[in-house]
Design an enzyme around this catalytic site. Structure first.
Site, mmCIF file in Angstrom:
data_model
loop_
_atom_site.group_PDB
_atom_site.id
_atom_site.type_symbol
_atom_site.label_atom_id
_atom_site.label_comp_id
_atom_site.label_asym_id
_atom_site.label_seq_id
_atom_site.Cartn_x
_atom_site.Cartn_y
_atom_site.Cartn_z
ATOM 1 N N THR A 125 61.400 30.829 41.221
ATOM 2 C CA THR A 125 59.939 30.726 41.221
ATOM 3 C C THR A 125 59.370 30.934 42.622
ATOM 4 O OG1 THR A 125 58.143 29.113 40.983
ATOM 5 C CG2 THR A 125 60.315 28.201 41.366
ATOM 6 N N ASP A 126 58.122 31.388 42.681
ATOM 7 C CA ASP A 126 57.450 31.530 43.984
ATOM 8 C C ASP A 126 57.173 30.167 44.624
ATOM 9 O OD1 ASP A 126 55.402 30.643 42.303
ATOM 10 O OD2 ASP A 126 53.964 32.190 42.887
ATOM 11 N N GLU A 127 57.287 29.091 43.809
ATOM 12 C CA GLU A 127 56.958 27.762 44.350
ATOM 13 C C GLU A 127 57.939 27.324 45.431
ATOM 14 O OE1 GLU A 127 55.533 24.859 41.585
ATOM 15 O OE2 GLU A 127 54.977 26.388 40.139
ATOM 16 N N TYR A 153 60.250 19.498 41.842
ATOM 17 C CA TYR A 153 60.599 20.678 41.039
ATOM 18 C C TYR A 153 60.949 21.854 41.936
ATOM 19 C CZ TYR A 153 59.687 25.114 38.649
ATOM 20 O OH TYR A 153 59.774 26.420 38.193
ATOM 21 N N LYS A 157 64.505 23.939 42.650
ATOM 22 C CA LYS A 157 64.676 25.396 42.440
ATOM 23 C C LYS A 157 65.141 26.057 43.744
ATOM 24 C CE LYS A 157 63.815 27.489 39.136
ATOM 25 N NZ LYS A 157 64.629 27.827 37.938
ATOM 26 N N TYR A 210 42.466 19.274 38.339
ATOM 27 C CA TYR A 210 42.930 18.491 39.478
ATOM 28 C C TYR A 210 42.110 18.811 40.740
ATOM 29 C CZ TYR A 210 47.313 17.762 36.802
ATOM 30 O OH TYR A 210 48.253 17.431 35.852
ATOM 31 N N ASP A 275 43.624 14.487 42.415
ATOM 32 C CA ASP A 275 44.491 15.627 42.687
ATOM 33 C C ASP A 275 45.969 15.283 42.482
ATOM 34 O OD1 ASP A 275 44.944 18.217 43.316
ATOM 35 O OD2 ASP A 275 44.202 18.111 45.383
HETATM 36 P P1 NAD Z 1 60.392 25.814 29.768
HETATM 37 O O1 NAD Z 1 60.289 24.418 30.272
HETATM 38 O O2 NAD Z 1 59.413 26.312 28.777
HETATM 39 O O3 NAD Z 1 61.855 26.040 29.117
HETATM 40 C C1 NAD Z 1 63.035 25.552 29.685
HETATM 41 C C2 NAD Z 1 64.146 25.689 28.642
HETATM 42 O O4 NAD Z 1 65.363 25.237 29.236
HETATM 43 C C3 NAD Z 1 63.920 24.845 27.384
HETATM 44 O O5 NAD Z 1 64.232 25.605 26.235
HETATM 45 C C4 NAD Z 1 64.916 23.699 27.542
HETATM 46 O O6 NAD Z 1 65.371 23.176 26.301
HETATM 47 C C5 NAD Z 1 66.028 24.386 28.312
HETATM 48 N N1 NAD Z 1 66.870 23.442 29.075
HETATM 49 C C6 NAD Z 1 66.431 22.438 29.894
HETATM 50 N N2 NAD Z 1 67.482 21.795 30.419
HETATM 51 C C7 NAD Z 1 68.608 22.400 29.936
HETATM 52 C C8 NAD Z 1 69.994 22.199 30.124
HETATM 53 N N3 NAD Z 1 70.464 21.216 30.907
HETATM 54 N N4 NAD Z 1 70.867 23.019 29.482
HETATM 55 C C9 NAD Z 1 70.423 24.006 28.668
HETATM 56 N N5 NAD Z 1 69.114 24.227 28.450
HETATM 57 C C10 NAD Z 1 68.217 23.438 29.075
HETATM 58 O O7 NAD Z 1 60.423 26.725 31.069
HETATM 59 P P2 NAD Z 1 59.809 28.191 31.304
HETATM 60 O O8 NAD Z 1 58.389 28.069 31.695
HETATM 61 O O9 NAD Z 1 60.205 29.063 30.179
HETATM 62 O O10 NAD Z 1 60.612 28.602 32.616
HETATM 63 C C11 NAD Z 1 61.904 29.214 32.510
HETATM 64 C C12 NAD Z 1 62.454 29.434 33.897
HETATM 65 O O11 NAD Z 1 61.551 30.249 34.649
HETATM 66 C C13 NAD Z 1 62.631 28.149 34.705
HETATM 67 O O12 NAD Z 1 63.845 28.247 35.425
HETATM 68 C C14 NAD Z 1 61.434 28.133 35.651
HETATM 69 O O13 NAD Z 1 61.753 27.478 36.857
HETATM 70 C C15 NAD Z 1 61.210 29.621 35.871
HETATM 71 N N6 NAD Z 1 59.820 30.026 36.174
HETATM 72 C C16 NAD Z 1 58.797 29.641 35.367
HETATM 73 C C17 NAD Z 1 57.497 30.080 35.655
HETATM 74 C C18 NAD Z 1 56.329 29.716 34.759
HETATM 75 O O14 NAD Z 1 55.187 30.047 35.094
HETATM 76 N N7 NAD Z 1 56.535 29.066 33.622
HETATM 77 C C19 NAD Z 1 57.260 30.896 36.763
HETATM 78 C C20 NAD Z 1 58.349 31.269 37.568
HETATM 79 C C21 NAD Z 1 59.634 30.831 37.249
HETATM 80 P P1 TYD Z 2 50.729 24.403 36.245
HETATM 81 O O1 TYD Z 2 50.442 25.193 35.032
HETATM 82 O O2 TYD Z 2 51.311 23.038 36.116
HETATM 83 O O3 TYD Z 2 51.662 25.329 37.174
HETATM 84 P P2 TYD Z 2 52.129 25.113 38.717
HETATM 85 O O4 TYD Z 2 51.791 23.779 39.168
HETATM 86 O O5 TYD Z 2 53.598 25.289 38.553
HETATM 87 O O6 TYD Z 2 51.456 26.206 39.479
HETATM 88 O O7 TYD Z 2 49.385 24.272 37.093
HETATM 89 C C1 TYD Z 2 48.671 25.409 37.523
HETATM 90 C C2 TYD Z 2 47.523 24.917 38.375
HETATM 91 O O8 TYD Z 2 46.612 24.185 37.553
HETATM 92 C C3 TYD Z 2 47.943 23.962 39.475
HETATM 93 O O9 TYD Z 2 47.148 24.235 40.640
HETATM 94 C C4 TYD Z 2 47.639 22.586 38.934
HETATM 95 C C5 TYD Z 2 46.420 22.847 38.049
HETATM 96 N N1 TYD Z 2 46.300 21.951 36.866
HETATM 97 C C6 TYD Z 2 45.094 21.270 36.628
HETATM 98 O O10 TYD Z 2 44.118 21.401 37.378
HETATM 99 N N2 TYD Z 2 45.011 20.454 35.535
HETATM 100 C C7 TYD Z 2 46.063 20.275 34.693
HETATM 101 O O11 TYD Z 2 45.936 19.480 33.722
HETATM 102 C C8 TYD Z 2 47.284 20.991 34.943
HETATM 103 C C9 TYD Z 2 48.467 20.833 34.035
HETATM 104 C C10 TYD Z 2 47.359 21.827 36.042
#
Ligand code: NAD
Ligand code: TYD
Length: 341
Positions: A125-127, A153, A157, A210, A275
């Protein structure tokens, strides 16, 4: 490369990825997922009978389960999506994040070594880069930006990324890392900003924003993330990191207003709350490397992607109403009761 082990394939991005691969490639997919609160096999109901698809319930931290699965299905490549993925939950408790995101990655890396897996792609992730200044729009995250994570988190990562790089250098493992910006699209768990705000608006409930709502995120449609991962998996260079972004920066408050506007709901539903601690101000990705080296660019315009996403949540209310019950309600109470000012 024929048999791909997708870990975390029942989550938001993993399930979109599996469908994208089955539609566009001829790989066999083994979906290995623990089915935590975020994993939902309903996300895959439309492809579960595809002969190229197999589901295995398993934990990436469990060495035996991982090794048995690799042997049984003659795995050639691994794409690791499995993670605890929500910043707010990591603030409430970091332990599961450390266990799955770091220890789980180490178990997978050791399995890659033991079974001479052809490729291992770590979905990061970019985070991991921390926060950017909001007033210097020309500064974006490149692959060379130092790691500076703010939340448990993102720290977990970043740790996993460092392990991947260490295994590449020490054991010459075929490791690839992608770092993507915020995704949106169908099947995203409604604890994240966009689906939460759509669900709250549809329920005529308050939308919790937030702080001042001026934090910036760079939004990418999930299918574009999937196409980028495929490019890196096919053509990426081992040991390299590829940033993936939407070139699409939005203030949170503007996203929330846009959603309300599209659903013809009043802005009076907006509720500013306390926040998030350690809240990163701005994320923005420089995708020059993946564009120049692998010829990848996002295909979806934000206006189309957000319309598709809102339509999906309107048409699939049963899906999100079901996941927003039980354990979720406890989490919601815990997270948001502390934030009401
Ligand atoms: P999500 O939370 O929707 O899904 C995570 C999945 O992993 C779930 O199906 C869960 O059951 C499974 N899981 C959790 N722990 C496990 C374990 N110990 N063994 C096997 N499976 C397990 O997450 P997402 O949003 O689909 O993100 C997927 C990946 O992409 C993550 O690694 C996250 O860090 C990365 N990512 C997400 C975003 C985003 O915007 N959502 C952006 C950049 C990177
Ligand atoms: P989120 O979807 O949790 O992604 P990330 O924190 O990984 O970027 O949040 C996106 C942005 O939205 C983040 O700046 C936090 C804000 N946010 C709110 O303002 N209210 C909310 O209830 C949530 C879940 C997020």
């Amino acid at each position: 490369m024929r048999n791909i082990l997708v870990t975390g394939g029942a989550g938001f991005i993993g399930s979109n990825f599996i469908k994208y691969v089955l539609k566009n490639f001829d790989y066999n997919i083994i979906n290995f997922d623990k089915l935590t609160y975020a994993g939902n096999l309903e996300n895959l109901s439309d492809i579960e009978t595809d002969k190229r698809y197999t589901f295995i319930k398993g934990d990436i931290c469990n060495e035996n389960q991982v090794e048995e699965c690799i042997k049984k299905y003659k795995v050639d490549a691994i794409v690791n999506f499995a993670a605890e993925s929500h910043v707010d939950r990591s603030i409430l408790g970091a332990r599961e994040f450390i266990i799955t995101n770091i220890l789980g990655t180490q178990v997978l890396l050791d399995a890659v070594k033991k079974f001479s897996i052809e490729k291992f792609l770590q979905v990061s992730t970019d985070e991991v880069y921390g926060s950017l200044p909001e007033d210097q729009k020309e500064i974006k995250f490149t692959e060379k930006t130092p790691l500076d994570p703010s939340s448990p988190y993102s720290a977990s990562k970043a740790s996993a990324d460092l392990l991947c790089i260490a295994y590449f250098r020490t054991h010459k493992l075929p490791v690839l890392i992608t770092r993507c910006s915020n995704n949106y699209g169908p099947y995203q768990f409604p604890e994240k900003l966009i689906p939460l705000m759509i669900a709250k608006a549809l329920n005529n409930e308050k939308l919790p924003v937030y702080g001042d709502g001026m934090n910036i995120r760079d939004w990418l449609y999930v299918e574009d993330h999937c196409s980028a991962i495929c490019k890196v998996l096919e053509f990426g260079k081992f040991g390299e990191i590829y940033n993936i972004g939407g070139n699409n920066e939005w203030h949170n408050i503007d996203i929330v207003r846009l959603i309300l506007n599209k659903l013809s709901k009043s802005e009076d539903l907006i509720l500013f709350v306390k926040d998030r601690p350690g809240h990163d101000r701005r994320y923005a990705i420089d995708s020059t490397k993946i564009k120049n080296e692998l010829n990848w660019e996002p295909k979806h315009k934000f206006e189309d992607g957000i319309d598709k996403t809102i339509k999906w949540y309107i048409e699939n209310q049963n899906w999100w109403k079901k996941v927003m019950s039980g354990e979720y309600l406890k989490y919601y109470e815990l997270n948001y009761s502390q934030k009401i000012v």
